[in-house]
Design an enzyme around this catalytic site. Sequence first.
Site, PDB file in Angstrom:
ATOM      1  N   SER A  40       0.784  -1.316   0.508  1.00  0.00           N
ATOM      2  CA  SER A  40      -0.290   0.176  -0.291  1.00  0.00           C
ATOM      3  C   SER A  40       0.987   1.111  -0.119  1.00  0.00           C
ATOM      4  CB  SER A  40      -1.193  -0.324   1.307  1.00  0.00           C
ATOM      5  OG  SER A  40       0.183   0.384   2.764  1.00  0.00           O
ATOM      6  N   SER A  42       0.518   3.731   2.256  1.00  0.00           N
ATOM      7  CA  SER A  42       0.682   4.906   4.022  1.00  0.00           C
ATOM      8  C   SER A  42       2.249   4.824   3.846  1.00  0.00           C
ATOM      9  CB  SER A  42       0.217   4.092   4.335  1.00  0.00           C
ATOM     10  OG  SER A  42       1.569   2.697   4.757  1.00  0.00           O
ATOM     11  N   LYS A 119       5.121   0.704   9.246  1.00  0.00           N
ATOM     12  CA  LYS A 119       4.664   2.251   9.882  1.00  0.00           C
ATOM     13  C   LYS A 119       6.212   2.973  10.448  1.00  0.00           C
ATOM     14  CE  LYS A 119       0.809   1.612   8.696  1.00  0.00           C
ATOM     15  NZ  LYS A 119       0.507   2.153   7.978  1.00  0.00           N
ATOM     16  N   SER A 226      -2.462   6.715   5.991  1.00  0.00           N
ATOM     17  CA  SER A 226      -1.853   6.216   6.705  1.00  0.00           C
ATOM     18  C   SER A 226      -3.147   5.661   7.552  1.00  0.00           C
ATOM     19  CB  SER A 226      -0.476   6.504   7.582  1.00  0.00           C
ATOM     20  OG  SER A 226      -0.667   5.414   8.107  1.00  0.00           O
TER      21      SER A 226
END
Length: 278
Positions: A40, A42, A119, A226
Amino acid sequence: MASEDKKSGGIVETIKTVVYALLIAGVFRTFLFQPFWIPSGSMKDTLLIGDFLFVNKMAYGYSYASCPSIIAPRFGINIDAQDICGIFDGDNKRLFGGEPQRGDVVVFRHPVTGRDFIKRLVGLPGDKVQMRGGVLQINGTPVQLEPAGVFEEIATAQGPQRLRPRCENGPVGEGGVCTKTRMTETLPGGVSHSILNITTQGSDNTSVYTVPEGHYFFMGDNRDNSSDSRVPNIAGGVGFVPYENLVGRADRVMFSSAGRSMLFFWTWRSDRFFKAIQ
């Protein structure tokens, strides 16, 4: 007869070779490095959809989350790390544990779903974290921000999930130039990295989160796109992440595919081979 014995012996040796290879791969993935393909957007523009990297599992030591998950829905396979090493879950401790540093890009297990997320670590145990006007505040002090130009990408479906990017200048038509404002954010401790802005939304202004002992606070660099610690895990976000849920640190992109599969070598991005992750 000799021919049959030779054939039988060859089959046995082949089976042994496959078993040994699987064992070696299992040890490699469990204790050293885990492959990870970015699904993705994010973490743009630090990480792009289609980036392939190895996660350093030695960086933080080992917990139940270090056991590999084997998920292949096409073949009906769904073996989770919890199924293999769940006996070690629950004490929030690690073997040969190392402390993650603020600014690390980390792969961790979602506290509820168990899926792997990647992250940036922005909040350490005891920190008070807040977003105010789109600016990250840590212990009451805003982080340093400097303009860093504009991030551009083509407005088209990306990766195997065919995700379309959100654009600050959008919506733009298929094949148009999608832009986002880029800033350089410097965290306490001196780690600097890019963040992107798309729009003004609820996650730009939050309450104050006090990170519990033994937990960490994570955010994506593509701040407006996100799902991270700003939303509690009981509400579909990530919430605070326990120490034992950390899988490892992402240090370098090995290669990157702009196509639907990492096997489509003709779509590999020439500027991302062995690229260090800031």
